[in-house]
Structure formats: C-alpha cells, structure tokens
Design an enzyme around this catalytic site. Structure first.
Site, PDB file in Angstrom:
ATOM      1  N   ARG A  44     -22.125 -11.533   3.249  1.00 45.44           N
ATOM      2  CA  ARG A  44     -20.863 -10.978   3.736  1.00 45.44           C
ATOM      3  C   ARG A  44     -19.679 -11.632   3.035  1.00 45.44           C
ATOM      4  O   ARG A  44     -18.688 -10.979   2.697  1.00 45.44           O
ATOM      5  CB  ARG A  44     -20.740 -11.161   5.259  1.00 45.44           C
ATOM      6  CG  ARG A  44     -19.345 -10.836   5.797  1.00 45.44           C
ATOM      7  CD  ARG A  44     -19.311 -10.730   7.312  1.00 45.44           C
ATOM      8  NE  ARG A  44     -20.009 -11.794   7.983  1.00 45.44           N
ATOM      9  CZ  ARG A  44     -19.521 -13.028   8.184  1.00 45.44           C
ATOM     10  NH1 ARG A  44     -18.330 -13.372   7.720  1.00 45.44           N
ATOM     11  NH2 ARG A  44     -20.235 -13.931   8.846  1.00 45.44           N
ATOM     12  N   TYR A  96      -2.900  11.619   3.435  1.00 44.09           N
ATOM     13  CA  TYR A  96      -4.236  11.910   3.937  1.00 44.09           C
ATOM     14  C   TYR A  96      -4.291  11.785   5.463  1.00 44.09           C
ATOM     15  O   TYR A  96      -3.790  10.807   6.038  1.00 44.09           O
ATOM     16  CB  TYR A  96      -5.234  10.961   3.277  1.00 44.09           C
ATOM     17  CG  TYR A  96      -6.618  11.010   3.856  1.00 44.09           C
ATOM     18  CD1 TYR A  96      -7.317  12.217   3.961  1.00 44.09           C
ATOM     19  CD2 TYR A  96      -7.246   9.857   4.313  1.00 44.09           C
ATOM     20  CE1 TYR A  96      -8.585  12.267   4.495  1.00 44.09           C
ATOM     21  CE2 TYR A  96      -8.522   9.892   4.838  1.00 44.09           C
ATOM     22  CZ  TYR A  96      -9.181  11.108   4.934  1.00 44.09           C
ATOM     23  OH  TYR A  96     -10.431  11.151   5.480  1.00 44.09           O
ATOM     24  N   ASP A 168      -1.682   3.783  -2.697  1.00 45.34           N
ATOM     25  CA  ASP A 168      -3.001   4.411  -2.601  1.00 45.34           C
ATOM     26  C   ASP A 168      -3.199   5.211  -3.880  1.00 45.34           C
ATOM     27  O   ASP A 168      -2.660   6.314  -4.025  1.00 45.34           O
ATOM     28  CB  ASP A 168      -3.083   5.312  -1.370  1.00 45.34           C
ATOM     29  CG  ASP A 168      -4.468   5.932  -1.186  1.00 45.34           C
ATOM     30  OD1 ASP A 168      -5.242   5.977  -2.170  1.00 45.34           O
ATOM     31  OD2 ASP A 168      -4.782   6.389  -0.071  1.00 45.34           O
ATOM     32  N   LYS A 193     -14.509   8.333  -3.982  1.00 51.85           N
ATOM     33  CA  LYS A 193     -14.035   9.470  -4.748  1.00 51.85           C
ATOM     34  C   LYS A 193     -14.275   9.264  -6.252  1.00 51.85           C
ATOM     35  O   LYS A 193     -15.408   9.159  -6.688  1.00 51.85           O
ATOM     36  CB  LYS A 193     -12.565   9.714  -4.415  1.00 51.85           C
ATOM     37  CG  LYS A 193     -12.263   9.728  -2.902  1.00 51.85           C
ATOM     38  CD  LYS A 193     -13.123  10.683  -2.103  1.00 51.85           C
ATOM     39  CE  LYS A 193     -12.619  10.930  -0.686  1.00 51.85           C
ATOM     40  NZ  LYS A 193     -12.642   9.755   0.205  1.00 51.85           N
TER      41      LYS A 193
END
Length: 367
Positions: A44, A96, A168, A193
């Site tokens: 992690r 978005y 972004d 994406k």
C-alpha cells in the site's frame, strides 16, 4: 512531448533486460535486518510495479512525483483531502458529473465549499475569490460541452492570491499538454481513459512538482489506501508506450468527423475544441437520441472515453445522472446532447456508422 520520449520512458528499468516491467504481486517485503529496508515494506505504501509507472509518468508530466490511485475519482478524492472545513475552491462551471457529485458530498459532509465559475470570464473568476479561496479546479476542455479555456492567465492569478491551480488533464494527456511546465501546481487524470487506453483498467494519477506538496500527498495516499494494484500499474505502463500513436489517430478521426457532422441536418451544433479525440453533438430535435443509439453498429453506446473503440455516451442519464435537473439545464445537458470519444478505427467506418444511425433515427434525408 516527443513520440520517442513517450516510448523510452515507458521501457522497463529492470536490470534483466526485460522490455516489459515485471509485475510484483507481493504485499509484503522481507527486511534484511532490524531497522533496515529494501525501500519496500508494504505494498500500500510502495510497490515496485506501481513505482515504475509513477516514476515514468512524473517524467512525462515534468513533475517530481506522481501518485497512482485506484480510479480517477480516487485521484480527485486524494486532492480534496488537502483542504479543510471552511476552505473554498473555484471550479469549472461545466465539468464531469462524477466530479460534481464528489464535490457536493465533500461540501455536505465536510463543509468545503465549491463555487462554480465561468473560466472564460477572467473578471468573474477574480471577483469570486474570497479570503477563504484556496484553489482553482479547471478542466482545460470541459466535459461534456468541450469548452476550451486559456489557463495561462489563471497561473498568474493563482500566484497573486496564493492559490493552488489544479488541472484535470484527462482529455489532453501529457502528450498534448504539460500544465506543470506552465505553472500548474497539481495535475490529475482519470488514467482509465487515454493513459490506459484500452478500456481494461480502472485508475487515476495525481502529479505535482513541489516537494512539500508531494510529501503531503504521499502521506495521504498511503493513509487513505486507494492505491493502484500492481497489475493495473503494469497495464498503465503498457498504455504509455502507445499513447502518442493513439492520441494522434483519435484526434485525426475526431477532426474529420467534426467537419462531417457540421454539415448534417441531424446535428444542430458540433462541440469540438479542435484538439484531442473528444467531441459532443447537439442533435436537431427532430432526431431522437435513443433511436440513434439503438442503430449503432460499429461505434459503442458506453459510458467511458479515451479507449481504442469509439464510445458514444448520453450524459443526461449517464455521466451526469446525479446532477440535479436545474444544474443540468444551466449547462445545456439535455436529451439532445451526445458525447463522443473517437477511437482509432478506420475513419470511414466511424463516419458511415454514425450517419446511418442518424438516418434511422429520423425518416428525413441527411445532406
């Protein structure tokens, strides 16, 4: 960004000579002695496969550190944790729907205020800054209206008021834009994406070029634990090797399709910035979006973007479904708006499919 540089950065750093990085699935790492570490203790906190991607991506972004997360939304969540109750962030008005939903949650639960402004109106933005404003959150090409913003003036504005500029950059990727070089403080991507590029990995990534900010994000990244798995990290690094080729082809196809659709009776307006593979269509009200979607044969009616396949999304009931109707109305998100992520298929196949589907959604003749 040079094409060769993209490929070279994505190459394995493994000393065996392997051209693909190994996938380290181990969650724990043996310590040589008490108080000594190999640099890896618990996956992690740090994983060799994830580190390989993060280091490569930071170089592409011209940053000092990248943080790979388990989704694009977890990348935004990571950034949200930099702020506290009472802080205010100025946000792109058109953005978005998932980001809107997360910001609404943080506002309701934690008292962080998100004020939506038009970044095409510099004076409005400057006048919206208060003593509580801490950051600007900008989509350079907005989702789904494809409104392109000149960000350069906002770097100056941020410096003037000591604000963070958060970009972004999902639509553009570091192949087309490197905001950290221009003055941004934080750049994020839904790496699901274009970075992954094949619709087979869920991921996000946050990059900075300030060591203090990087240290803070590293602590949050480890503490929250929404880190990217080794296998997904491997898939992202694979995606980097073809990013330039995919971006060039999707942009080429999108430009041709935008020009073609601007001459169709079925389309009232083409929303396209002229860059990247993303565009939106506002249909003539005589044409039905549901009928159009039903008759697609090559393109896919699906809720994502940036992959090799052409995806068509209906924001009203998909990406922006949780946005209140009055907010959707303000942004022009209605039953006539379609968002297209143009893939890398043969252009003629894409055009033929979209035209025939539009013809079947109305009995009129399309010019």
């Amino acid at each position: 960004m040079k094409n060769t540089e993209l490929a070279q950065i994505a190459l394995s750093q493994d000393h065996t000579g392997a051209v693909a990085n190994p996938i380290y699935l181990s969650t724990a790492y043996q310590h040589p002695h008490l108080g000594e570490s190999t640099g890896y203790d618990y996956t992690r906190t740090k994983n060799p496969t994830r580190s390989a991607f993060e280091e490569a991506f930071a170089k592409l972004e011209r940053g000092t550190a990248s943080f790979a997360t388990s989704s694009g939304m977890s990348a935004i969540q990571l950034i949200c944790n930099l702020f506290k109750t009472g802080d205010e962030i100025l946000v792109s008005f058109d953005l978005y729907g998932g980001t809107f939903r997360l910001f609404d949650f943080y506002e309701q639960q934690y008292g962080i205020h998100f004020k939506y402004v038009d970044f095409l109106n510099y004076e409005e933005v400057e006048q919206s800054i208060t003593e509580n404003t801490r950051a600007l959150f900008i989509e350079p090409i907005s989702n789904p209206q494809m409104i392109e913003v000149d960000i350069d003036p906002y770097y100056i504005l941020s410096n003037k008021f000591n604000l963070l500029t958060i970009i972004d950059n999902t639509f553009l990727t570091p192949y087309l834009s490197t905001p950290l070089e221009d003055g941004a403080d934080i750049v994020l991507h839904s790496a699901t994406k274009y970075i992954g590029g094949h619709n087979d990995v869920l991921a996000g990534v946050v990059t900075v070029n300030d060591d203090t900010l990087a240290e803070h994000l590293a602590q949050l990244h480890n503490m929250i634990g929404a880190t990217l798995s080794p296998f997904d990290s491997y898939l992202l690094q694979r995606g980097l090797k073809t990013l330039h080729i995919r971006m060039d082809r999707s942009e080429y196809n999108a430009k041709l399709l935008a020009e073609r659709c601007s001459n169709l009776d079925a389309v009232d307006k083409v929303l396209y910035s002229g860059r990247t593979g993303m565009l939106s269509l506002r249909l003539n009200k005589a044409y039905k979006a549901d009928k159009f979607l039903e008759h697609l044969e090559v393109c896919l009616f699906a809720e994502s973007l940036g992959g090799t396949e052409t995806f068509i999304t209906f924001p009203y009931t998909q990406t922006h479904v949780d946005m209140p109707d009055e907010e959707k109305d303000k942004r022009g998100i209605d039953a006539h708006l379609l968002r297209l992520s143009i893939g890398i298929e043969n252009y003629e196949d894409i055009e033929k499919d979209i035209v025939q589907a539009l013809q079947k959604s109305n009995q009129g003749v399309i010019s």
